[in-house]
Design a protein around this motif. Structure first.
Motif, mmCIF file in Angstrom:
data_model
loop_
_atom_site.group_PDB
_atom_site.id
_atom_site.type_symbol
_atom_site.label_atom_id
_atom_site.label_comp_id
_atom_site.label_asym_id
_atom_site.label_seq_id
_atom_site.Cartn_x
_atom_site.Cartn_y
_atom_site.Cartn_z
ATOM 1 N N VAL A 43 0.818 -1.207 0.000
ATOM 2 C CA VAL A 43 0.000 0.000 0.000
ATOM 3 C C VAL A 43 0.860 1.269 0.000
ATOM 4 O O VAL A 43 0.433 2.315 -0.486
ATOM 5 C CB VAL A 43 -0.992 -0.020 1.193
ATOM 6 C CG1 VAL A 43 -1.802 1.250 1.277
ATOM 7 C CG2 VAL A 43 -1.907 -1.239 1.095
ATOM 8 N N GLY A 44 2.081 1.167 0.533
ATOM 9 C CA GLY A 44 2.973 2.318 0.578
ATOM 10 C C GLY A 44 2.654 3.289 1.704
ATOM 11 O O GLY A 44 2.652 4.504 1.512
ATOM 12 N N ILE A 45 2.376 2.717 2.884
ATOM 13 C CA ILE A 45 2.064 3.552 4.049
ATOM 14 C C ILE A 45 2.937 3.134 5.234
ATOM 15 O O ILE A 45 3.526 2.060 5.232
ATOM 16 C CB ILE A 45 0.568 3.458 4.437
ATOM 17 C CG1 ILE A 45 0.143 2.011 4.699
ATOM 18 C CG2 ILE A 45 -0.299 4.119 3.383
ATOM 19 C CD1 ILE A 45 -1.282 1.840 5.183
ATOM 20 N N LYS A 46 2.999 4.007 6.236
ATOM 21 C CA LYS A 46 3.735 3.721 7.460
ATOM 22 C C LYS A 46 3.007 2.646 8.266
ATOM 23 O O LYS A 46 1.784 2.524 8.190
ATOM 24 C CB LYS A 46 3.867 4.976 8.314
ATOM 25 C CG LYS A 46 4.699 6.053 7.684
ATOM 26 C CD LYS A 46 4.750 7.253 8.599
ATOM 27 C CE LYS A 46 5.527 8.385 7.960
ATOM 28 N NZ LYS A 46 5.567 9.567 8.821
ATOM 29 N N GLN A 47 3.777 1.926 9.075
ATOM 30 C CA GLN A 47 3.196 0.851 9.877
ATOM 31 C C GLN A 47 2.166 1.381 10.868
ATOM 32 O O GLN A 47 1.130 0.749 11.090
ATOM 33 C CB GLN A 47 4.274 0.068 10.603
ATOM 34 C CG GLN A 47 3.704 -1.137 11.329
ATOM 35 C CD GLN A 47 4.764 -2.090 11.807
ATOM 36 O OE1 GLN A 47 5.903 -2.050 11.360
ATOM 37 N NE2 GLN A 47 4.379 -2.959 12.725
#
Length: 104
Positions: free
Chosen positions: A50-54
């Motif tokens: 997704v290309g997001i932070k954890q």
């Protein structure tokens, strides 16, 4: 015979339904669900796809879990996420079908 579906009297019914549909109104949650369409994944893999932070991913997964849209599977010290049932997959697929018709 009247084929119109009877309006359910309780407001809670519609509140609950609106709350469920609101879960599908966030692009990040939809990306997460789309990533899970082909099977269960850990948070790290979902973040990569997704290309997001954890932290963002974990927050969104928590909301999806609270609304029973996804469920967890413990795998040793890891937790894997999957879409809770095929009806949720159908909702996502219908959304894809109808959102692509906007371009036609």
């Amino acid at each position: 015979m009247n084929k119109t579906k009877k309006i359910i009297e309780t407001h809670d019914y519609y509140e609950n339904m609106a709350e469920l549909f609101s879960i599908f109104s966030d692009p990040t949650r939809l990306k997460i669900l789309h990533a899970l369409l082909d099977g269960e994944k850990c948070v790290k893999k979902i973040c990569e796809i997704v290309g997001i932070k954890q932290s963002t991913c974990s927050h969104q997964l928590k909301l999806l879990r609270q609304h029973k849209v996804v469920k967890t599977i413990r795998d040793g010290k890891f937790i894997r996420y999957k879409i809770s049932d095929d009806k949720i997959k159908e909702i996502i697929e219908l959304g894809e079908k109808y959102s692509s018709k906007k371009d036609e």
